[in-house]
Design a protein around this motif. Sequence first.
Motif, PDB file in Angstrom:
ATOM      1  N   HIS A 251       0.453  -1.181   0.047  1.00 23.79           N
ATOM      2  CA  HIS A 251       0.145   0.099   0.177  1.00 23.79           C
ATOM      3  C   HIS A 251       0.930   1.451  -0.362  1.00 23.79           C
ATOM      4  N   HIS A 252       1.781   1.409   0.765  1.00 19.53           N
ATOM      5  CA  HIS A 252       2.763   2.572   0.779  1.00 19.53           C
ATOM      6  C   HIS A 252       4.326   2.070   1.117  1.00 19.53           C
ATOM      7  N   ASP A 253       5.519   3.290   0.480  1.00 14.10           N
ATOM      8  CA  ASP A 253       6.373   3.335   0.776  1.00 14.10           C
ATOM      9  C   ASP A 253       7.012   2.348   1.582  1.00 14.10           C
ATOM     10  N   CYS A 254       6.036   2.817   2.977  1.00 10.87           N
ATOM     11  CA  CYS A 254       6.721   1.552   4.125  1.00 10.87           C
ATOM     12  C   CYS A 254       6.693   0.344   4.191  1.00 10.87           C
ATOM     13  N   ASP A 255       5.738  -0.119   2.903  1.00  9.99           N
ATOM     14  CA  ASP A 255       5.112  -1.828   3.326  1.00  9.99           C
ATOM     15  C   ASP A 255       6.370  -2.419   2.180  1.00  9.99           C
ATOM     16  N   VAL A 256       7.291  -1.852   2.052  1.00 11.16           N
ATOM     17  CA  VAL A 256       8.714  -2.528   0.932  1.00 11.16           C
ATOM     18  C   VAL A 256       9.585  -2.091   1.727  1.00 11.16           C
ATOM     19  N   THR A 257      10.723  -3.390   1.535  1.00 13.57           N
ATOM     20  CA  THR A 257      12.061  -3.036   2.456  1.00 13.57           C
ATOM     21  C   THR A 257      12.876  -2.089   1.354  1.00 13.57           C
ATOM     22  N   ASP A 258      12.376  -1.577   0.212  1.00 13.49           N
ATOM     23  CA  ASP A 258      13.703  -0.504  -0.615  1.00 13.49           C
ATOM     24  C   ASP A 258      12.586  -0.148  -1.270  1.00 13.49           C
ATOM     25  N   PRO A 259      11.765   0.730  -1.590  1.00 14.45           N
ATOM     26  CA  PRO A 259      11.137   1.929  -2.630  1.00 14.45           C
ATOM     27  C   PRO A 259      11.955   1.904  -3.250  1.00 14.45           C
ATOM     28  N   ALA A 260      12.954   1.980  -3.805  1.00 17.96           N
ATOM     29  CA  ALA A 260      13.606   2.946  -5.273  1.00 17.96           C
ATOM     30  C   ALA A 260      13.875   2.235  -5.971  1.00 17.96           C
TER      31      ALA A 260
END
Length: 388
Positions: A251-260
């Motif tokens: 859902h959000h950037d905090c929901d993946v280890t590495d957004p980039a």
Amino acid sequence: DDQAVHTHNPAHHHTHNPAHQTHNLDDSSASRPSQPRQSGPQGPPPSKGDFIAIAWNVNGLGRTLRNQCDADGMRRLLAVERPDILVLSEVHLHGAWNHEELRATNPEEEMDEKLYHEFVNNPPVSGYKVYLSLACWKYAGVMVLVRKDRPMPSRVYYNIRDEDDQIHHKLRNKKGNDTQDGRVIVCEYAATALRKELTVLCTYAPNNGFKMEEGVFARRREWDAQVRAWLCAMKQQGKDVVWLGDLNVAHHDCDVTDPAIFRDPPAVDPDNSGCAGFTRNEQKRFTEILNCGDTEDAYVDAFRYMHPFDPSHRPHRYSPNWSWRMRNLYAGHGVGMRLDYTIVSRSLVPRIVSADILGRGEDMDGFFGSDHCPVFLRLAPETVPSDS
């Protein structure tokens, strides 16, 4: 595997109730432990009227049962946690014409069927009633186990479209044809002395894919629209809903280890850039599903409610914050996404006792051979039992 992100090389808001005890999941300043730390459901011991649910993408039930260690891990999970309901998705069992029985067409599927029957007819699984929604080929599929010694669903159905609810859910494939590939089981529980009526939606969302010309994006858009319409209808009817499963979206950037990493590679349309499950369009639609037209969420992500993200301290990769992990040792090993959810109606938020991810780390402790780990939800009873 319906998880198209697996083929990609990642190298190339909610208001929190302070009365709920949360956990500091940030261990970025600590060195990685030499032994996996135990992760599991948090909170006080279960009480008489608690509702416990676990959802897990097994990435092939036959594969899991062929590995004795993984199969024993799954049995231990059931025996120890004793959930009211266990939702297994992506079971990859070849279904018969009715989508509720197995059909073997080759030696591998014959072994799948043999292992399946051994699994469901022996403890602890024999203490559960099994519901299946399967594709007529070895693909996708949802399996729901419901405890026999607890209140059983008064009604079970298999689609969220406006048609006979015993018809298994249909979704257009990339060629525009309706397919029934095993993605929906709905369990309706009648009211008891300890809780009101409860509807549990168990789903396995289709992967968004990468190429617009293949029609995969349209398939996921159609799915999201169907889920939103059904959840909004449940809200309008005043029903309490728990939504469980692999929802195939971070859902959000905090929901993946590495957004980039997960936002790359770029697509023709910037809103569809990135790995499946992490495009802006998918995230926007997921927000719309949770809102159901309200200014605040009609449906609440139970894990994020209990574990609010602190942007000043990103959790370490080893922490139990992501339910899917990349298994490729040479292509972003250990990167992760939170794709599996326990979603509840806003009316159920005061009853959340715990909502946890049961696996962690680059070594995938608690994943039992899958690339996903189980997620856990516990709801307190509607009223406190007199003997508690």
